[in-house]
Motif scaffolding. Structure first.
Motif, short mmCIF file in Angstrom:
data_model
loop_
_atom_site.label_atom_id
_atom_site.label_comp_id
_atom_site.label_asym_id
_atom_site.label_seq_id
_atom_site.Cartn_x
_atom_site.Cartn_y
_atom_site.Cartn_z
N LEU A 173 0.85 -1.19 0.00
CA LEU A 173 0.00 0.00 0.00
C LEU A 173 0.88 1.24 0.00
N ALA A 174 0.84 2.00 -1.09
CA ALA A 174 1.63 3.23 -1.19
C ALA A 174 0.80 4.39 -0.65
N HIS A 175 1.29 4.99 0.45
CA HIS A 175 0.53 6.06 1.10
C HIS A 175 1.47 6.93 1.92
N PRO A 176 1.35 8.26 1.82
CA PRO A 176 2.23 9.13 2.60
C PRO A 176 2.10 8.86 4.10
N GLY A 177 3.24 8.93 4.79
CA GLY A 177 3.23 8.77 6.24
C GLY A 177 3.36 7.36 6.74
N MET A 178 3.44 6.39 5.84
CA MET A 178 3.64 5.02 6.27
C MET A 178 5.05 4.87 6.86
N PRO A 179 5.25 3.93 7.79
CA PRO A 179 6.54 3.87 8.50
C PRO A 179 7.72 3.36 7.68
N HIS A 180 7.46 2.61 6.61
CA HIS A 180 8.56 1.99 5.86
C HIS A 180 8.66 2.58 4.45
N ALA A 181 9.90 2.69 3.99
CA ALA A 181 10.14 3.18 2.63
C ALA A 181 9.83 2.10 1.61
N CYS A 182 9.53 2.54 0.40
CA CYS A 182 9.26 1.62 -0.70
C CYS A 182 10.47 0.71 -0.92
N PRO A 183 10.29 -0.60 -0.96
CA PRO A 183 11.43 -1.50 -1.21
C PRO A 183 11.94 -1.34 -2.63
N ARG A 184 13.12 -1.89 -2.87
CA ARG A 184 13.77 -1.78 -4.18
C ARG A 184 14.05 -3.16 -4.77
N GLY A 185 13.93 -3.23 -6.08
CA GLY A 185 14.40 -4.39 -6.81
C GLY A 185 13.80 -5.71 -6.39
N ILE A 186 12.49 -5.76 -6.17
CA ILE A 186 11.87 -7.02 -5.77
C ILE A 186 11.48 -7.82 -7.03
N SER A 187 11.26 -9.10 -6.84
CA SER A 187 10.86 -9.95 -7.96
C SER A 187 9.61 -10.77 -7.64
N ASP A 188 9.11 -10.63 -6.41
CA ASP A 188 7.92 -11.37 -6.01
C ASP A 188 6.68 -10.84 -6.72
N LYS A 189 5.69 -11.71 -6.89
CA LYS A 189 4.41 -11.26 -7.41
C LYS A 189 3.79 -10.30 -6.40
#
Length: 237
Positions: A173-189
């Protein structure tokens, strides 16, 4: 138009492809300034790509001789994008952008901050959606058309569709104020959920997190939907 995308209806039993619609003809005549004897990158919708020779071009039709089409389309992104329905003009651009990037599954969702009038937009007509997807494929040199689902109820989506979608892969879930940064370079569905201008309301965020989605953010800046979606897909995959 980096790819002349052909539908099965364009191809005759003689293995020649004939284009008669105004848009593609105009592009060949005015942008490519094409002439008979030239070779172009072509692809068959849902199939392979390769080179084809333009054997005839007029204001009424273009005829291609199809040679061996053995090139596979680029691999799709392992993502199902759930996008709160944007404003009509932004929807058109966003559909083209995400198709170009390789998204093959798109759900357009109603949320509290989505204007109900958006659902009456001509941009949601099947032929308009198809047009934007085709433009995205031509830009990317791809042949595999995305699937677009329309979901006009947030609660039914949460209760009826979301559990099955999350069973297939990770929900982000992409939403301002969430505690974790967007991950990078994933390959999972992945199931990627992006809100409207102004974001999801608190209740919607709570419901999505409770259902099993992971909250994440792209930093302190507030981005337009089309910018945010492009940045998310680029960073994730």
């Amino acid at each position: 138009m980096n790819l002349i995308l052909l539908s099965p209806d364009d191809i005759g039993a003689d293995h020649y492809a004939r284009i008669t619609d105004t848009r593609r003809l105009k592009h060949l005549l005015e942008v490519h300034r094409a002439s008979a004897g030239e070779n172009f990158s072509v692809g068959i919708q849902g199939g392979n790509m390769g080179k084809a020779e333009l054997v005839e071009l007029s204001s009424e039709q273009a005829v291609f001789s199809l040679n061996s089409l053995e090139e596979l389309p680029p691999p799709p992104l392992p993502v199902h994008l759930v996008l709160a329905l944007p404003r009509p003009r932004m929807l058109a651009r966003t559909l083209e952008h995400v198709t170009t990037l390789g998204v093959k599954e798109i759900t357009l969702l109603h949320t509290k901050r989505v204007e109900k009038s958006y659902w009456q937009s001509p941009e949601l007509r099947p032929e308009k959606i198809y047009q934007h997807l085709i433009l995205g494929l031509e830009q990317a040199k791809d042949t595999l058309l995305p699937t677009v689902h329309l979901r006009k109820g947030f609660r039914p989506f949460i209760e009826e569709q979301l559990p099955a979608l999350l069973a297939k892969g990770r929900g982000l879930l992409a939403h301002p104020g969430m505690p974790h940064a967007c991950p990078r370079g994933i390959s999972d569905k992945t199931l990627l959920l992006v809100g409207p201008e102004g974001g999801f309301i608190d209740w919607e965020v709570e419901q999505l997190l409770t259902a099993g989605c992971e909250g994440m953010h792209l930093g302190p800046r507030i981005l337009r939907v089309e910018t945010a979606v492009t940045a998310l897909l680029s960073r994730l995959f």
